[in-house]
Design a protein around this motif. Structure first.
Motif, PDB file in Angstrom:
ATOM      1  N   LEU A 375       2.398  -5.081   3.182  1.00 35.05           N
ATOM      2  CA  LEU A 375       2.394  -4.293   4.715  1.00 35.05           C
ATOM      3  C   LEU A 375       3.717  -3.289   4.421  1.00 35.05           C
ATOM      4  CD1 LEU A 375       2.216  -7.417   6.900  1.00 35.05           C
ATOM      5  CD2 LEU A 375       0.482  -5.610   6.480  1.00 35.05           C
ATOM      6  N   ASN A 376       4.605  -3.424   3.187  1.00 42.32           N
ATOM      7  CA  ASN A 376       5.592  -2.332   2.930  1.00 42.32           C
ATOM      8  C   ASN A 376       4.911  -1.363   1.986  1.00 42.32           C
ATOM      9  OD1 ASN A 376       8.239  -1.193   3.808  1.00 42.32           O
ATOM     10  ND2 ASN A 376       8.604  -1.948   1.224  1.00 42.32           N
ATOM     11  N   ALA A 377       3.943  -0.976   2.312  1.00 43.13           N
ATOM     12  CA  ALA A 377       3.117   0.023   1.128  1.00 43.13           C
ATOM     13  C   ALA A 377       2.688   1.103   1.781  1.00 43.13           C
ATOM     14  CB  ALA A 377       2.305  -1.035   0.522  1.00 43.13           C
ATOM     15  N   SER A 378       1.955   1.819   1.051  1.00 38.52           N
ATOM     16  CA  SER A 378       1.090   3.076   1.239  1.00 38.52           C
ATOM     17  C   SER A 378      -0.082   3.186   0.404  1.00 38.52           C
ATOM     18  CB  SER A 378       1.745   4.522   1.596  1.00 38.52           C
ATOM     19  OG  SER A 378       2.443   4.675   0.175  1.00 38.52           O
ATOM     20  N   PHE A 379      -1.293   3.834   0.911  1.00 39.81           N
ATOM     21  CA  PHE A 379      -2.585   3.774   0.091  1.00 39.81           C
ATOM     22  C   PHE A 379      -2.617   5.231  -0.470  1.00 39.81           C
ATOM     23  CE2 PHE A 379      -6.973   4.444  -0.515  1.00 39.81           C
ATOM     24  CZ  PHE A 379      -7.263   3.193  -1.201  1.00 39.81           C
ATOM     25  N   ASP A 380      -2.763   5.563  -1.661  1.00 45.12           N
ATOM     26  CA  ASP A 380      -2.874   6.646  -2.219  1.00 45.12           C
ATOM     27  C   ASP A 380      -4.507   6.925  -2.314  1.00 45.12           C
ATOM     28  OD1 ASP A 380      -3.267   8.824  -3.888  1.00 45.12           O
ATOM     29  OD2 ASP A 380      -1.698   8.390  -5.344  1.00 45.12           O
ATOM     30  N   ALA A 381      -5.059   7.585  -1.419  1.00 42.89           N
ATOM     31  CA  ALA A 381      -6.518   7.808  -1.479  1.00 42.89           C
ATOM     32  C   ALA A 381      -6.725   8.586  -2.661  1.00 42.89           C
ATOM     33  CB  ALA A 381      -6.935   8.567  -0.050  1.00 42.89           C
ATOM     34  N   ASP A 382      -5.967   9.699  -3.256  1.00 41.95           N
ATOM     35  CA  ASP A 382      -6.638  10.503  -4.217  1.00 41.95           C
ATOM     36  C   ASP A 382      -6.827   9.622  -5.555  1.00 41.95           C
ATOM     37  OD1 ASP A 382      -6.414  12.650  -2.784  1.00 41.95           O
ATOM     38  OD2 ASP A 382      -4.571  13.095  -3.092  1.00 41.95           O
ATOM     39  N   ARG A 383      -6.032   8.714  -5.710  1.00 45.19           N
ATOM     40  CA  ARG A 383      -6.214   7.632  -6.650  1.00 45.19           C
ATOM     41  C   ARG A 383      -6.617   6.258  -6.597  1.00 45.19           C
ATOM     42  NH1 ARG A 383      -0.898   8.948 -10.593  1.00 45.19           N
ATOM     43  NH2 ARG A 383      -2.220   7.605 -12.028  1.00 45.19           N
ATOM     44  N   THR A 442      12.123  11.165   7.603  1.00 45.06           N
ATOM     45  CA  THR A 442      11.444  11.132   6.372  1.00 45.06           C
ATOM     46  C   THR A 442      11.530   9.630   5.686  1.00 45.06           C
ATOM     47  OG1 THR A 442      13.058  12.129   5.099  1.00 45.06           O
ATOM     48  CG2 THR A 442      11.977  13.721   6.169  1.00 45.06           C
ATOM     49  N   GLY A 443      10.607   9.472   4.881  1.00 43.54           N
ATOM     50  CA  GLY A 443      10.669   8.422   3.940  1.00 43.54           C
ATOM     51  C   GLY A 443      10.406   6.829   4.591  1.00 43.54           C
ATOM     52  N   GLY A 444       9.842   7.044   5.641  1.00 45.26           N
ATOM     53  CA  GLY A 444       9.777   5.465   6.300  1.00 45.26           C
ATOM     54  C   GLY A 444       8.473   4.722   5.629  1.00 45.26           C
ATOM     55  N   THR A 445       8.770   3.476   5.286  1.00 49.12           N
ATOM     56  CA  THR A 445       7.510   2.626   4.885  1.00 49.12           C
ATOM     57  C   THR A 445       6.971   1.470   5.898  1.00 49.12           C
ATOM     58  OG1 THR A 445       9.338   0.904   4.065  1.00 49.12           O
ATOM     59  CG2 THR A 445       8.982   2.915   2.457  1.00 49.12           C
ATOM     60  N   PHE A 446       7.676   1.452   6.878  1.00 48.31           N
ATOM     61  CA  PHE A 446       7.380   0.208   7.837  1.00 48.31           C
ATOM     62  C   PHE A 446       7.870   0.864   9.244  1.00 48.31           C
ATOM     63  CE2 PHE A 446       7.437  -3.424  10.501  1.00 48.31           C
ATOM     64  CZ  PHE A 446       6.043  -3.996  10.176  1.00 48.31           C
ATOM     65  N   THR A 447       7.290   0.711  10.229  1.00 49.29           N
ATOM     66  CA  THR A 447       7.629   0.963  11.694  1.00 49.29           C
ATOM     67  C   THR A 447       7.753  -0.062  12.656  1.00 49.29           C
ATOM     68  OG1 THR A 447       6.880   3.491  11.436  1.00 49.29           O
ATOM     69  CG2 THR A 447       7.117   2.387  13.566  1.00 49.29           C
ATOM     70  N   LEU A 448       8.959  -0.261  13.431  1.00 44.08           N
ATOM     71  CA  LEU A 448       9.173  -1.215  14.445  1.00 44.08           C
ATOM     72  C   LEU A 448       9.086  -0.406  15.526  1.00 44.08           C
ATOM     73  CD1 LEU A 448       9.835  -4.134  15.495  1.00 44.08           C
ATOM     74  CD2 LEU A 448      12.236  -3.611  15.223  1.00 44.08           C
ATOM     75  N   ASN A 449       8.033  -0.857  16.535  1.00 45.65           N
ATOM     76  CA  ASN A 449       7.945  -0.154  17.971  1.00 45.65           C
ATOM     77  C   ASN A 449       8.255  -1.093  19.095  1.00 45.65           C
ATOM     78  OD1 ASN A 449       6.872   1.571  20.026  1.00 45.65           O
ATOM     79  ND2 ASN A 449       4.939   1.811  19.148  1.00 45.65           N
ATOM     80  N   ASN A 450       9.295  -0.933  19.644  1.00 41.88           N
ATOM     81  CA  ASN A 450       9.649  -1.793  21.084  1.00 41.88           C
ATOM     82  C   ASN A 450       9.109  -1.264  22.074  1.00 41.88           C
ATOM     83  OD1 ASN A 450      10.780  -3.542  22.673  1.00 41.88           O
ATOM     84  ND2 ASN A 450      12.857  -3.367  22.130  1.00 41.88           N
ATOM     85  N   TYR A 451       7.696  -1.110  22.371  1.00 41.72           N
ATOM     86  CA  TYR A 451       7.309  -0.573  23.753  1.00 41.72           C
ATOM     87  C   TYR A 451       7.380  -1.198  24.791  1.00 41.72           C
ATOM     88  CZ  TYR A 451       3.440  -3.113  21.329  1.00 41.72           C
ATOM     89  OH  TYR A 451       2.586  -4.080  20.921  1.00 41.72           O
ATOM     90  N   ALA A 468       1.593   1.591   5.920  1.00 38.67           N
ATOM     91  CA  ALA A 468       0.421   0.801   6.246  1.00 38.67           C
ATOM     92  C   ALA A 468       0.464  -0.005   7.255  1.00 38.67           C
ATOM     93  CB  ALA A 468       0.508  -0.057   4.869  1.00 38.67           C
ATOM     94  N   ALA A 469       1.626  -0.100   8.274  1.00 39.59           N
ATOM     95  CA  ALA A 469       1.522  -1.116   9.225  1.00 39.59           C
ATOM     96  C   ALA A 469       2.690  -0.652  10.270  1.00 39.59           C
ATOM     97  CB  ALA A 469       1.794  -2.682   8.660  1.00 39.59           C
ATOM     98  N   MET A 470       2.450  -1.232  11.454  1.00 35.17           N
ATOM     99  CA  MET A 470       3.507  -1.130  12.576  1.00 35.17           C
ATOM    100  C   MET A 470       3.560  -2.467  13.415  1.00 35.17           C
ATOM    101  SD  MET A 470       3.434   1.392  15.637  1.00 35.17           S
ATOM    102  CE  MET A 470       3.739   2.945  14.749  1.00 35.17           C
TER     103      MET A 470
END
Length: 530
Positions: A375-383, A442-451, A468-470
């Motif tokens: 969940l602390n990741a990203s998806f490289d669609a090109d590869r 810049t550079g975030g890997t995971f987001t916390l949203n206290n709505y 990849a997640a919030m």
């Protein structure tokens, strides 16, 4: 020692331009390393840029309100003790000319070398080193290989001697709602009607000219035109085609942003019924030329049309891209937060300090990401690869005077709870004005949203691409809750996790969410992992 040029750095996250809000110095002022010299407004925030060099301001790169692009000269600095030329001190440099955008220095000064595309670095070693981290200006001097003056530019063509800035301005510098509808540039396809109207052009010649202009915007499988800029590749990919299949208008057939935007314009006009769609993909014959764009629709009675500003346009594009590219899913659960509130009261009393719910939940999220790194990741669609991030850079969704932004706290996995709380509070204070330092967005890997601060229980949030997640937290409300077989009034909140289904399945996301819920219901359980 000759004057040094401070080049506008890459502002990160695909931001390539910024508007000058205010100059904090004037020609003739002496500045020190890391002193803020200009306030710029990008599509995401207002930032103050520090100078990586010390010296005396010789000239400024633009007027207040002027839009500058990454790679242009922001400021010229003469050595301290040198006499600043009176003529240059009274007017701004021609840094706004596209020659600076391609990293070409004035021939009157030492030629810089390119350490990053579009970033010029003087050949002389700096006597002082900057501690600020700007792309292209590291904290150490680095050797770089100079590009030949005859080499093709990384950002469009080079301006020949004597050519005016207007003549060499890339068409991509006037995009968006402010772009003139009659703008024309080589390879953009917007001058086709003018080409056809050239004096002495017969019917056959006119047809041939239109065909050649349109062929430049026809996709062909098997064509492999050079494409250097990642922004150009991404722009094409976002609109469903491969930029290398276009015939580029740059040197050696290089596909530049103007080529891609011209093709997109034809697509949009065709979809709106204003013309014929360009070939998608290869067609040997040339399709009919698109008709001129229709005039903007007049507002109906009772309607008002409000153009988006730069930040709103960037946000809209970002949200659209996330929804289009990320196959997201959301799971949620109600959680009894009574024990968390009790633990916070005890912590505040024991330390004499104040710890907020956001900081405590962020601490739980960090522990959860260590257990569930996908969940602390990203998806490289090109590869077609999953990119697992070793560090955790926590984004905090914040409503600011400039709209919704996600400032980032970097390296939270190394922080104590007190350090994490202080870093979150610093970002919260910055969010109240919308002014952030250059690296804060810049550079975030995971987001916390206290709505929950907005008074709502839950939300199926849009994931902050390319994360990849919030994790979301709803409001705390008192509700009836079964405790040990009896109904009691408890403080309850709702947790949600929106995740990219390409990086993990629902079981992984659910396991992460239940871990966070367990920490909230029994905060002492986290002590074993600290």
């Amino acid at each position: 020692m000759s004057a040094r040029e401070f080049i506008l750095p890459d502002l990160g996250e695909g931001l390539t331009e910024a508007e000058v809000v205010a100059w904090l110095v004037a020609p003739g002022d002496e500045v020190s390393v890391d002193q803020p010299v200009v306030e710029l407004e990008s599509a995401k925030s207002v930032v103050q840029l520090p100078t990586p060099f010390a010296g005396v301001v010789e000239s400024l790169g633009g007027e207040v309100g002027q839009v500058l692009h990454a790679g242009q000269v922001l400021m010229r600095l003469a050595p301290i003790g040198a006499e600043v030329d009176a003529a240059s001190a009274g007017e701004t440099t021609d840094a706004a000319a596209p020659a600076a955008a391609v990293g070409v220095a004035s021939p009157a000064h030492a030629e810089p070398v390119a350490a990053e595309p579009g970033i010029a670095v003087p050949t002389e070693a700096a006597s002082e080193e900057s501690g600020a981290v700007l792309i292209g200006y590291g904290t150490r001097t680095s050797a770089a290989t100079a590009r030949s003056a005859s080499a093709p530019s990384r950002f469009g063509r080079r301006r020949s001697d004597g050519e005016t800035p207007e003549a060499s301005e890339p068409a991509s510098s006037t995009t968006g709602p402010d772009a003139p509808s009659d703008a024309s540039a080589p390879g953009t396809g917007r001058a086709m009607d003018e080409t056809a109207e050239t004096e002495g052009l017969g019917h056959d010649d006119e047809t041939r000219a239109l065909a050649e202009a349109h062929a430049a915007h026809t996709l062909e499988h098997g064509r492999h035109s050079p494409v250097i800029s990642p922004i150009v590749r991404r722009l094409a990919r976002e609109h469903g085609f491969d930029a290398s299949e276009l015939l580029g208008s740059g040197p050696d057939g290089l596909v530049v942003r103007a080529d891609v935007e011209a093709f997109i314009t034809e697509l949009d006009e065709a979809r709106a019924g204003r013309g014929t769609a360009p070939a998608m993909p290869s067609v040997s014959s040339v399709a009919a030329t698109p008709s001129a764009p229709a005039a903007p629709a007049a507002p109906r009675a009772g309607e008002q049309r409000v153009p988006l500003d730069r930040m709103q346009r960037a946000a809209a594009a970002h949200f659209t891209r996330s929804r289009r590219e990320i196959p997201e899913a959301t799971v949620w659960m109600d959680v009894d937060a009574t024990e968390l509130l009790a633990a916070r009261r005890q912590l505040n009393a024991a330390t004499g300090e104040k710890f907020g719910i956001t900081a405590l939940v962020a601490r739980f999220a960090i522990a959860g990401l260590r257990r569930h790194p996908s969940l602390n990741a990203s998806f490289d669609a090109d590869r077609n690869e999953l990119v697992l991030h070793s560090g955790i850079n926590l984004g905090l969704a914040a409503q600011t005077p400039r709209g919704l932004l996600v400032p980032v706290v970097h390296g939270v996995e190394r922080m104590s709870l007190r350090e994490l709380r202080d870093a979150i509070e610093a970002r919260t204070d910055q969010a109240s004005t919308g002014a952030f330092p250059p690296d804060a967005l810049t550079g975030g890997t995971f987001t916390l949203n206290n709505y929950g601060t907005l008074g709502v229980d839950g939300s199926a949030a849009i994931i902050n691409h390319p994360e990849a997640a919030m994790l979301g937290i709803g409001r705390l409300v008192e509700r009836p809750w079964v405790v040990d077989g009896a109904i009691a009034v408890r403080s309850v909140t709702e947790l949600t996790i929106s995740f990219d289904h390409r990086v993990c399945d629902g079981a992984e996301a659910a396991a992460f969410l239940t871990f966070i819920a367990g920490c909230i219901e029994r905060p002492i359980s986290l002590l074993a992992d600290l």
